[in-house]
Design a protein around this motif. Structure first.
Motif, mmCIF file in Angstrom:
data_model
loop_
_atom_site.group_PDB
_atom_site.id
_atom_site.type_symbol
_atom_site.label_atom_id
_atom_site.label_comp_id
_atom_site.label_asym_id
_atom_site.label_seq_id
_atom_site.Cartn_x
_atom_site.Cartn_y
_atom_site.Cartn_z
ATOM 1 N N PRO A 61 0.808 -1.215 0.000
ATOM 2 C CA PRO A 61 0.000 0.000 0.000
ATOM 3 C C PRO A 61 0.845 1.271 0.000
ATOM 4 O O PRO A 61 0.482 2.263 -0.634
ATOM 5 C CB PRO A 61 -0.841 -0.091 1.273
ATOM 6 N N ALA A 62 1.977 1.234 0.669
ATOM 7 C CA ALA A 62 2.854 2.409 0.699
ATOM 8 C C ALA A 62 3.363 2.720 -0.706
ATOM 9 O O ALA A 62 3.378 3.876 -1.126
ATOM 10 C CB ALA A 62 4.023 2.172 1.647
ATOM 11 N N LYS A 63 3.755 1.688 -1.454
ATOM 12 C CA LYS A 63 4.237 1.891 -2.822
ATOM 13 C C LYS A 63 3.143 2.500 -3.704
ATOM 14 O O LYS A 63 3.400 3.429 -4.468
ATOM 15 C CB LYS A 63 4.716 0.567 -3.422
ATOM 16 N N ILE A 64 1.934 1.985 -3.597
ATOM 17 C CA ILE A 64 0.824 2.492 -4.421
ATOM 18 C C ILE A 64 0.522 3.945 -4.067
ATOM 19 O O ILE A 64 0.379 4.797 -4.949
ATOM 20 C CB ILE A 64 -0.421 1.598 -4.248
ATOM 21 N N LEU A 65 0.447 4.241 -2.779
ATOM 22 C CA LEU A 65 0.139 5.605 -2.352
ATOM 23 C C LEU A 65 1.215 6.594 -2.779
ATOM 24 O O LEU A 65 0.908 7.680 -3.271
ATOM 25 C CB LEU A 65 -0.036 5.653 -0.833
ATOM 26 N N VAL A 66 2.474 6.229 -2.605
ATOM 27 C CA VAL A 66 3.568 7.135 -2.970
ATOM 28 C C VAL A 66 3.598 7.344 -4.482
ATOM 29 O O VAL A 66 3.802 8.466 -4.954
ATOM 30 C CB VAL A 66 4.917 6.602 -2.437
#
Length: 144
Positions: A61-66
């Motif tokens: 999720p962090a990768k997608i959000l960033v």
């Protein structure tokens, strides 16, 4: 702050990564956080918020959000909760820079394997030099 196209695209990517995404009312989220003893999280609920949850992989999720934050400037990351630790938006961005779990495991395995491979190469080189030396000695004796 997202248009419909961006919202649909981010939802699709979350779904593909087995990540849950919900837009919730702040009062409802506050009640849930406080009932679970996470009152620290409730303090950060101001303005419109979406909750992103993943059980298996905190990096996905962090990768997608960033990625979306860089491309579309929305959504804005406010904070994160990973392994019972409150993380700032900067911490989430650092988390997104980490390689995937599979890559990390491969790097760890390579780290364990490297000394053994180095020892095997050293022993092989020593044996090669010994054989070459014995071969030269045999040639000298045969010539003498």
């Amino acid at each position: 702050g997202m248009d419909v196209e961006t919202a649909n695209e981010i939802r699709r990517r979350f779904r593909d990564a087995a990540v849950q995404y919900r837009v919730v009312k702040n009062t409802l989220a506050r009640r849930v956080f406080e009932s679970k003893g996470l009152g620290l999280l409730a303090e950060h609920l101001t303005g419109p918020n979406g909750l992103v949850m993943s059980v298996d992989d905190p990096i996905a999720p962090a990768k997608i959000l960033v990625e979306f934050e860089k491309l579309k400037k929305t959504p804005k990351i406010k904070f994160g909760w990973v392994d019972a630790t409150l993380m700032s938006a900067a911490d989430i961005r650092k988390l997104a820079d980490l390689p995937s779990r599979e890559v990390l495991l491969a790097q760890i395995a390579a780290g364990f394997q490297a000394p053994v491979v180095g020892l095997a190469r050293l022993l092989h080189e020593l044996m090669r030099k010994l054989v070459a030396t014995l071969d030269e000695v045999a040639k000298l004796k045969a010539a003498a």
